[in-house]
Design a protein around this motif. Structure first.
Motif, mmCIF file in Angstrom:
data_model
loop_
_atom_site.group_PDB
_atom_site.id
_atom_site.type_symbol
_atom_site.label_atom_id
_atom_site.label_comp_id
_atom_site.label_asym_id
_atom_site.label_seq_id
_atom_site.Cartn_x
_atom_site.Cartn_y
_atom_site.Cartn_z
ATOM 1 N N THR A 1 66.037 60.569 35.899
ATOM 2 C CA THR A 1 67.103 60.838 36.859
ATOM 3 C C THR A 1 68.357 61.199 36.068
ATOM 4 O O THR A 1 68.413 61.005 34.851
ATOM 5 C CB THR A 1 67.396 59.597 37.717
ATOM 6 O OG1 THR A 1 67.868 58.545 36.840
ATOM 7 C CG2 THR A 1 66.155 59.130 38.470
ATOM 8 N N ARG A 2 69.345 61.694 36.757
ATOM 9 C CA ARG A 2 70.624 61.947 36.076
ATOM 10 C C ARG A 2 71.143 60.656 35.443
ATOM 11 O O ARG A 2 71.681 60.676 34.341
ATOM 12 C CB ARG A 2 71.648 62.507 37.059
ATOM 13 C CG ARG A 2 71.347 63.928 37.461
ATOM 14 C CD ARG A 2 72.382 64.459 38.459
ATOM 15 N NE ARG A 2 72.165 65.875 38.642
ATOM 16 C CZ ARG A 2 72.649 66.812 37.836
ATOM 17 N NH1 ARG A 2 73.406 66.492 36.821
ATOM 18 N NH2 ARG A 2 72.382 68.091 38.061
ATOM 19 N N GLU A 3 70.958 59.548 36.145
ATOM 20 C CA GLU A 3 71.430 58.255 35.636
ATOM 21 C C GLU A 3 70.656 57.842 34.384
ATOM 22 O O GLU A 3 71.252 57.387 33.409
ATOM 23 C CB GLU A 3 71.313 57.176 36.715
ATOM 24 C CG GLU A 3 71.827 55.822 36.291
ATOM 25 C CD GLU A 3 73.300 55.785 35.925
ATOM 26 O OE1 GLU A 3 73.684 54.932 35.094
ATOM 27 O OE2 GLU A 3 74.079 56.601 36.448
ATOM 28 N N SER A 4 69.321 57.987 34.389
ATOM 29 C CA SER A 4 68.551 57.579 33.203
ATOM 30 C C SER A 4 68.875 58.480 32.010
ATOM 31 O O SER A 4 68.897 58.015 30.863
ATOM 32 C CB SER A 4 67.045 57.560 33.488
ATOM 33 O OG SER A 4 66.525 58.858 33.651
ATOM 34 N N ILE A 5 69.151 59.756 32.267
ATOM 35 C CA ILE A 5 69.543 60.669 31.189
ATOM 36 C C ILE A 5 70.897 60.252 30.634
ATOM 37 O O ILE A 5 71.100 60.203 29.418
ATOM 38 C CB ILE A 5 69.535 62.136 31.675
ATOM 39 C CG1 ILE A 5 68.093 62.573 31.967
ATOM 40 C CG2 ILE A 5 70.194 63.057 30.650
ATOM 41 C CD1 ILE A 5 67.973 63.903 32.677
ATOM 42 N N ARG A 6 71.822 59.909 31.515
ATOM 43 C CA ARG A 6 73.148 59.436 31.085
ATOM 44 C C ARG A 6 73.027 58.151 30.274
ATOM 45 O O ARG A 6 73.676 57.982 29.241
ATOM 46 C CB ARG A 6 74.045 59.225 32.317
ATOM 47 C CG ARG A 6 75.398 58.646 32.031
ATOM 48 C CD ARG A 6 76.243 59.643 31.312
ATOM 49 N NE ARG A 6 77.548 59.070 31.051
ATOM 50 C CZ ARG A 6 78.522 59.726 30.481
ATOM 51 N NH1 ARG A 6 78.349 60.972 30.125
ATOM 52 N NH2 ARG A 6 79.661 59.161 30.257
ATOM 53 N N GLU A 7 72.169 57.238 30.739
ATOM 54 C CA GLU A 7 71.964 55.981 30.012
ATOM 55 C C GLU A 7 71.385 56.241 28.621
ATOM 56 O O GLU A 7 71.748 55.566 27.658
ATOM 57 C CB GLU A 7 71.053 55.045 30.806
ATOM 58 C CG GLU A 7 71.732 54.468 32.034
ATOM 59 C CD GLU A 7 70.782 53.725 32.955
ATOM 60 O OE1 GLU A 7 69.541 53.783 32.765
ATOM 61 O OE2 GLU A 7 71.279 53.073 33.895
ATOM 62 N N PHE A 8 70.495 57.237 28.508
ATOM 63 C CA PHE A 8 69.941 57.571 27.197
ATOM 64 C C PHE A 8 71.036 58.152 26.303
ATOM 65 O O PHE A 8 71.060 57.874 25.104
ATOM 66 C CB PHE A 8 68.765 58.540 27.327
ATOM 67 C CG PHE A 8 67.904 58.578 26.095
ATOM 68 C CD1 PHE A 8 66.831 57.717 25.949
ATOM 69 C CD2 PHE A 8 68.177 59.478 25.066
ATOM 70 C CE1 PHE A 8 66.044 57.741 24.808
ATOM 71 C CE2 PHE A 8 67.395 59.514 23.923
ATOM 72 C CZ PHE A 8 66.331 58.642 23.787
ATOM 73 N N PHE B 1 68.035 76.718 30.774
ATOM 74 C CA PHE B 1 67.510 75.492 31.357
ATOM 75 C C PHE B 1 67.882 75.348 32.827
ATOM 76 O O PHE B 1 67.276 74.569 33.535
ATOM 77 C CB PHE B 1 67.986 74.266 30.576
ATOM 78 C CG PHE B 1 67.488 74.231 29.157
ATOM 79 C CD1 PHE B 1 66.131 74.362 28.876
ATOM 80 C CD2 PHE B 1 68.366 74.064 28.110
ATOM 81 C CE1 PHE B 1 65.667 74.323 27.569
ATOM 82 C CE2 PHE B 1 67.909 74.020 26.799
ATOM 83 C CZ PHE B 1 66.562 74.153 26.532
ATOM 84 N N GLY B 2 68.909 76.047 33.280
ATOM 85 C CA GLY B 2 69.291 75.968 34.680
ATOM 86 C C GLY B 2 69.811 74.606 35.094
ATOM 87 O O GLY B 2 69.682 74.206 36.248
ATOM 88 N N GLY B 3 70.396 73.887 34.181
ATOM 89 C CA GLY B 3 70.937 72.555 34.476
ATOM 90 C C GLY B 3 70.626 71.609 33.329
ATOM 91 O O GLY B 3 70.085 72.005 32.300
ATOM 92 N N ILE B 4 70.969 70.352 33.521
ATOM 93 C CA ILE B 4 70.785 69.380 32.441
ATOM 94 C C ILE B 4 69.299 69.112 32.207
ATOM 95 O O ILE B 4 68.468 69.307 33.092
ATOM 96 C CB ILE B 4 71.546 68.062 32.715
ATOM 97 C CG1 ILE B 4 70.941 67.302 33.896
ATOM 98 C CG2 ILE B 4 73.028 68.328 32.917
ATOM 99 C CD1 ILE B 4 71.476 65.886 34.037
ATOM 100 N N ILE B 5 69.009 68.664 30.997
ATOM 101 C CA ILE B 5 67.640 68.311 30.625
ATOM 102 C C ILE B 5 67.615 66.941 29.961
ATOM 103 O O ILE B 5 68.616 66.481 29.413
ATOM 104 C CB ILE B 5 67.013 69.364 29.686
ATOM 105 C CG1 ILE B 5 67.813 69.491 28.389
ATOM 106 C CG2 ILE B 5 66.881 70.705 30.395
ATOM 107 C CD1 ILE B 5 67.141 70.351 27.319
ATOM 108 N N MET B 6 66.452 66.311 30.013
ATOM 109 C CA MET B 6 66.250 65.011 29.371
ATOM 110 C C MET B 6 66.183 65.208 27.860
ATOM 111 O O MET B 6 65.730 66.249 27.375
ATOM 112 C CB MET B 6 64.933 64.417 29.891
ATOM 113 C CG MET B 6 64.606 63.039 29.375
ATOM 114 S SD MET B 6 63.033 62.426 30.049
ATOM 115 C CE MET B 6 61.892 63.171 28.893
ATOM 116 N N HIS B 7 66.604 64.206 27.106
ATOM 117 C CA HIS B 7 66.499 64.223 25.652
ATOM 118 C C HIS B 7 65.025 64.294 25.233
ATOM 119 O O HIS B 7 64.185 63.596 25.802
ATOM 120 C CB HIS B 7 67.077 62.939 25.045
ATOM 121 C CG HIS B 7 68.537 62.759 25.243
ATOM 122 N ND1 HIS B 7 69.096 62.429 26.461
ATOM 123 C CD2 HIS B 7 69.557 62.847 24.363
ATOM 124 C CE1 HIS B 7 70.403 62.328 26.322
ATOM 125 N NE2 HIS B 7 70.705 62.574 25.065
ATOM 126 N N GLY B 8 64.743 65.087 24.223
ATOM 127 C CA GLY B 8 63.386 65.132 23.679
ATOM 128 C C GLY B 8 62.929 63.779 23.172
ATOM 129 O O GLY B 8 61.758 63.411 23.293
#
Length: 149
Positions: A22-29, A55-62
Motif C-alpha cells: 500500500t502507499r502506507e507500507s511503501i512509506r513505512e519502508f 512507472f506511472g506513479g510510485i513503486i515499491m522498493h526492490g
C-alpha cells in the motif's frame, strides 16, 4: 510446507505468503530503510518517459521484494532445520500499490558433503496477473547438528 532435508527433492515447490503493498507500507519502508527516493513517494516525480521507463506513479522498493522472498524462505527453512545462506535476485518489473505479489521457490539441487547439507532453489516473485516481478537463486544449509528448541 515443512519438510526435512531427507525429504527434499528436485522440483519441490515452496510457495510464500502473498503481499499487497500500500502507499502506507511503501512509506513505512522508506522510513525503515532511510531510502526516500521520490520514485517511492511522489506520483509526479517522472511525469514522462525516461528512456524505456515510465512507472506511472510510485513503486515499491526492490528490497521489499527481497524481504518477501526471505520471509518465504525462513518460514519454510526454520521449522525444517535449515537456514538461508545466500540469496541473489534481479528485479524485472515494478510493483505498485494495490498489486499482490507472491514468492515461489523450486528446489533445483540437494547435496550432502562431509561438511554440510545444502539445497539450491530458484526463486521467483509473480504479481496477480502472473507476470514475473523478480527472479533469483537461494542457497540453504541444513546443519547436521541442528535440533529444534
Amino acid at each position: 510446507m515443512t519438510s526435512t532435508f531427507e525429504s527434499l527433492q528436485r522440483g519441490q515447490l515452496i510457495e510464500g505468503t502473498p503481499f499487497s503493498p500500500t502507499r502506507e507500507s511503501i512509506r513505512e519502508f522508506c522510513e525503515a530503510s532511510l531510502d526516500f527516493n521520490p520514485l517511492h513517494l511522489d506520483d509526479q516525480y517522472m511525469p514522462g518517459d525516461f528512456r524505456k521507463t515510465n512507472f506511472g506513479g510510485i513503486i515499491m522498493h526492490g528490497m521489499n521484494n527481497f524481504g518477501v522472498i526471505t520471509k518465504m524462505l525462513t518460514d519454510w527453512l526454520y521449522p525444517a532445520g535449515g537456514v538461508q545462506r545466500r540469496l541473489e535476485t534481479r528485479w524485472k518489473a515494478p510493483v505498485k500499490p494495490g498489486d499482490v505479489i507472491t514468492p515461489r521457490a523450486t528446489v533445483t539441487s540437494v547435496n550432502e558433503t562431509s561438511k554440510g547439507r545444502w539445497a539450491v532453489l530458484d526463486v521467483q516473485v509473480f504479481n496477480q496477473r502472473g507476470e514475473e516481478i523478480a527472479v533469483g537463486e537461494a542457497t540453504a544449509e541444513f546443519p547436521k547438528d541442528w535440533a529444534p528448541a
